[in-house]
Enzyme design. Structure first.
Site, PDB file in Angstrom:
ATOM      1  N   PHE A   1      48.265 -18.207  35.309  1.00  0.00           N
ATOM      2  CA  PHE A   1      48.032 -17.060  34.418  1.00  0.00           C
ATOM      3  C   PHE A   1      49.343 -16.409  33.976  1.00  0.00           C
ATOM      4  CE2 PHE A   1      44.248 -17.481  37.153  1.00  0.00           C
ATOM      5  CZ  PHE A   1      43.279 -17.672  36.179  1.00  0.00           C
ATOM      6  N   LEU A   2      50.428 -17.197  33.959  1.00  0.00           N
ATOM      7  CA  LEU A   2      51.747 -16.652  33.591  1.00  0.00           C
ATOM      8  C   LEU A   2      51.809 -16.325  32.111  1.00  0.00           C
ATOM      9  CD1 LEU A   2      54.042 -19.409  35.174  1.00  0.00           C
ATOM     10  CD2 LEU A   2      53.310 -17.264  36.233  1.00  0.00           C
TER      11      LEU A   2
ATOM     12  N   GLY B   1      49.430 -15.058  18.901  1.00  0.00           N
ATOM     13  CA  GLY B   1      50.004 -16.383  18.633  1.00  0.00           C
ATOM     14  C   GLY B   1      50.356 -17.035  19.951  1.00  0.00           C
TER      15      GLY B   1
ATOM     16  N   CYS C   1      49.067 -20.589  23.864  1.00  0.00           N
ATOM     17  CA  CYS C   1      47.854 -20.553  24.694  1.00  0.00           C
ATOM     18  C   CYS C   1      46.608 -20.030  23.982  1.00  0.00           C
ATOM     19  CB  CYS C   1      48.124 -19.728  25.936  1.00  0.00           C
ATOM     20  SG  CYS C   1      49.572 -20.315  26.815  1.00  0.00           S
TER      21      CYS C   1
ATOM     22  N   VAL D   1      54.735 -24.084  32.705  1.00  0.00           N
ATOM     23  CA  VAL D   1      53.948 -23.967  33.928  1.00  0.00           C
ATOM     24  C   VAL D   1      54.656 -24.662  35.097  1.00  0.00           C
ATOM     25  CG1 VAL D   1      51.739 -24.600  34.968  1.00  0.00           C
ATOM     26  CG2 VAL D   1      51.801 -23.761  32.628  1.00  0.00           C
TER      27      VAL D   1
HETATM   28  C1  UGA Z   1      48.791 -15.786  27.718  1.00  0.00           C
HETATM   29  C2  UGA Z   1      48.094 -15.015  28.854  1.00  0.00           C
HETATM   30  O1  UGA Z   1      48.410 -13.637  28.764  1.00  0.00           O
HETATM   31  C3  UGA Z   1      48.526 -15.540  30.231  1.00  0.00           C
HETATM   32  O2  UGA Z   1      47.790 -14.883  31.242  1.00  0.00           O
HETATM   33  C4  UGA Z   1      48.218 -17.042  30.282  1.00  0.00           C
HETATM   34  O3  UGA Z   1      48.662 -17.623  31.501  1.00  0.00           O
HETATM   35  C5  UGA Z   1      48.935 -17.750  29.155  1.00  0.00           C
HETATM   36  O4  UGA Z   1      48.509 -17.189  27.891  1.00  0.00           O
HETATM   37  C6  UGA Z   1      48.572 -19.210  29.237  1.00  0.00           C
HETATM   38  O5  UGA Z   1      47.396 -19.537  29.048  1.00  0.00           O
HETATM   39  O6  UGA Z   1      49.420 -20.015  29.640  1.00  0.00           O
HETATM   40  P1  UGA Z   1      51.236 -15.709  26.570  1.00  0.00           P
HETATM   41  O7  UGA Z   1      50.635 -16.592  25.528  1.00  0.00           O
HETATM   42  O8  UGA Z   1      52.527 -16.082  27.183  1.00  0.00           O
HETATM   43  O9  UGA Z   1      50.202 -15.558  27.817  1.00  0.00           O
HETATM   44  O10 UGA Z   1      51.452 -14.285  25.944  1.00  0.00           O
HETATM   45  P2  UGA Z   1      50.676 -12.875  25.887  1.00  0.00           P
HETATM   46  O11 UGA Z   1      51.565 -11.835  26.418  1.00  0.00           O
HETATM   47  O12 UGA Z   1      49.329 -12.961  26.461  1.00  0.00           O
HETATM   48  O13 UGA Z   1      50.564 -12.669  24.303  1.00  0.00           O
HETATM   49  C7  UGA Z   1      49.800 -13.541  23.491  1.00  0.00           C
HETATM   50  C8  UGA Z   1      49.735 -13.006  22.069  1.00  0.00           C
HETATM   51  O14 UGA Z   1      48.967 -11.822  21.987  1.00  0.00           O
HETATM   52  C9  UGA Z   1      51.108 -12.663  21.487  1.00  0.00           C
HETATM   53  O15 UGA Z   1      51.140 -13.061  20.137  1.00  0.00           O
HETATM   54  C10 UGA Z   1      51.169 -11.138  21.601  1.00  0.00           C
HETATM   55  O16 UGA Z   1      52.023 -10.552  20.681  1.00  0.00           O
HETATM   56  C11 UGA Z   1      49.706 -10.785  21.349  1.00  0.00           C
HETATM   57  N1  UGA Z   1      49.310  -9.475  21.922  1.00  0.00           N
HETATM   58  C12 UGA Z   1      49.269  -9.297  23.262  1.00  0.00           C
HETATM   59  C13 UGA Z   1      48.947  -8.455  21.063  1.00  0.00           C
HETATM   60  O17 UGA Z   1      48.968  -8.600  19.829  1.00  0.00           O
HETATM   61  N2  UGA Z   1      48.526  -7.261  21.595  1.00  0.00           N
HETATM   62  C14 UGA Z   1      48.474  -7.051  22.933  1.00  0.00           C
HETATM   63  O18 UGA Z   1      48.082  -5.934  23.346  1.00  0.00           O
HETATM   64  C15 UGA Z   1      48.864  -8.089  23.783  1.00  0.00           C
END
Ligand code: UGA
Length: 433
Positions: free
Chosen positions: A153-154, A261, A264, A11
């Site tokens: 929200f990154l 995973g 966050c 962040v």
């Molecule tokens: C997440 C949120 O998307 C961000 O908006 C937020 O700022 C961030 O947490 C945080 O709180 O700092 P992030 O953890 O980097 O971001 O990653 P994501 O892209 O959201 O993916 C999270 C998990 O969900 C991963 O394991 C991903 O593979 C999984 N996922 C995501 C799915 O299984 N299916 C999807 O359609 C999307």
């Protein structure tokens, strides 16, 4: 504007570098001298596409500075962003706020005569801002500072793009002066289309948790529907498209996979439940999301067991990707951390490749080896598990790389077309299809 970011994790570093790029004078502070020295050399502590270039460029032009000196950095800045870690406590699901409060106590004596805005950018539970305000008020006049919530929200792997083009900017404050200054700070992003909303501080803190809990629920929902699709011979992609076109639902975050995973969603879902418990509110839905997601890796292991008809012993299983998602080197709460040791326990030999290199998590586990390239990793495979959706894995000619006549692919990210696999006579399983 003169900005100070305390904590150079995801962040703090990304936001600091991006704000410097927008023309502000930024100092990023960390107590870890090694990290700061590396950053001065342009070496980023995290893998994030585009970040090193941005750090180098803004360090060179003098807008981005790095320091271990909290006192001087706070003294010269108008806005202080607290971006330190807020991990889950070891023995409970509550958030460990010790780093946040320790920073608040330290900066208390550095707020002297000039008005400063103190922002929590780290994800912090509802009422944390109230506590910080109490700490700072102990020997300071309230007119000298304003405590504001401005959650981030990154997404990892897309952090710079998400900073430049956010869906919304949330500012939690009832202080008109602070709100005016922050709206001005964010004006370059607002003029590009980002929505700016001003709420109370507590509402802003909860918006962050509610967003992550909702997204985690959406993923878990589609994962459970995918389980049903597998039993009913329905392609989950049809369902994701079919429901996603309803604007009330929306098409994003409906990709099934090995479960969510990262640093966050697992942490924040637990934390919001804990906060609600504190206020005697039962977030039963989020509780079942957490349970369902925790069980998901076991469900996938059972599927591998089924694929081999219970005979996993001595099978060569190749993992393509082990991080929790693509474009990051982050292993936190990755399903591979459950799947790999469990398959080894059942007698499998694991060979893995990850574009971000070997992981210390698996170094001590017998029968787990790292390969330096896809070709070597695949070579002897009986089963290939596509665990992470890196672009590198999207057009592999498996037949030319795997030396065995019979091999199986288990695609946890539905990268490949089942039809094409069938035509190539490759035994192939995906998720929910
Ligand atoms: C997440 C949120 O998307 C961000 O908006 C937020 O700022 C961030 O947490 C945080 O709180 O700092 P992030 O953890 O980097 O971001 O990653 P994501 O892209 O959201 O993916 C999270 C998990 O969900 C991963 O394991 C991903 O593979 C999984 N996922 C995501 C799915 O299984 N299916 C999807 O359609 C999307």
């Amino acid at each position: 504007m003169k900005l100070c970011f305390i904590g150079t994790g995801y962040v703090g570093l990304v936001s600091g570098a991006c704000f410097a790029d927008l023309g502000n004078d930024v100092v990023c502070v960390d107590k870890d001298l090694n990290k700061i020295e590396n950053l001065k050399k342009g070496i980023s502590p995290i893998y994030e596409p585009g970040l090193e270039e941005l750090v180098k460029k803004n360090y060179r032009n003098g807008r981005l500075k790095f320091s271990t000196n909290l006192k001087d950095s706070v003294a010269i800045s108008n806005i202080i962003f607290i971006c330190v870690g807020t991990p889950t406590k070891k023995k409970s699901n509550a958030t460990d706020l010790s780093q946040v409060y320790s920073v608040a106590k330290k900066i208390r004596s550095y707020i002297t005569s000039k008005f400063k805005i103190i922002i929590t950018k780290s994800t912090v539970p509802v009422t944390t801002g109230d506590e910080i305000e109490k700490i700072l008020s102990k020997n300071k006049s309230k007119k000298l500072f304003s405590v504001v919530s401005n959650p981030e929200f990154l997404r990892e792997g897309e952090a710079i793009r998400d900073f430049i083009y956010p869906d919304r900017i949330v500012i939690g404050t009832s202080d008109v002066k602070a709100n005016k200054i922050l709206k001005n700070l964010y004006s370059p992003l607002i003029s590009k289309g980002a929505k700016y909303i001003n709420t109370t501080r507590r509402a802003s803190e909860l918006i962050k948790y509610a967003s992550n809990a909702f997204l985690a629920t959406k993923i878990t929902f589609i994962n459970e529907i995918a389980n049903l699709c597998e039993k009913t011979n329905i392609n989950i992609e049809d369902i994701s498209i079919g429901i996603g076109l309803d604007k009330r639902i929306g098409s994003r975050f409906l990709r099934p996979g090995p479960g969510y995973g990262g640093s966050c969603f697992p942490k924040d879902t637990k934390s919001i439940v804990k906060t609600a418990d504190k206020f005697k509110i039962n977030l039963s839905l989020v509780k079942s999301v957490i349970k369902s997601n925790q069980k998901r890796s076991l469900l996938l292991i059972n599927k591998v067991n089924e694929i081999f008809r219970g005979k996993i012993k001595n099978k060569n299983i190749c993992f393509l990707g082990v991080t929790f998602k693509a474009n990051t080197d982050d292993m936190r709460e990755s399903s591979s951390l459950v799947m790999i040791p469990s398959l080894v326990k059942k007698g499998a030999k694991i060979n893995y490749y990850d574009p971000t290199g070997e992981k210390k998590n698996f170094k001590k586990i017998k029968n787990v080896t790292f390969s330096k390239d896809i070709k070597t990793a695949l070579h002897k495979s009986d089963l290939v598990i596509i665990h992470t959706e890196w672009n590198d894995f999207k057009s592999i000619n498996f037949k030319s790389l795997i030396k065995k006549k019979h091999f199986i692919i288990y695609d946890l990210r539905n990268i490949y077309s089942p039809l094409k696999m069938k035509k190539s006579k490759i035994k192939y399983f995906g998720i929910g299809r």
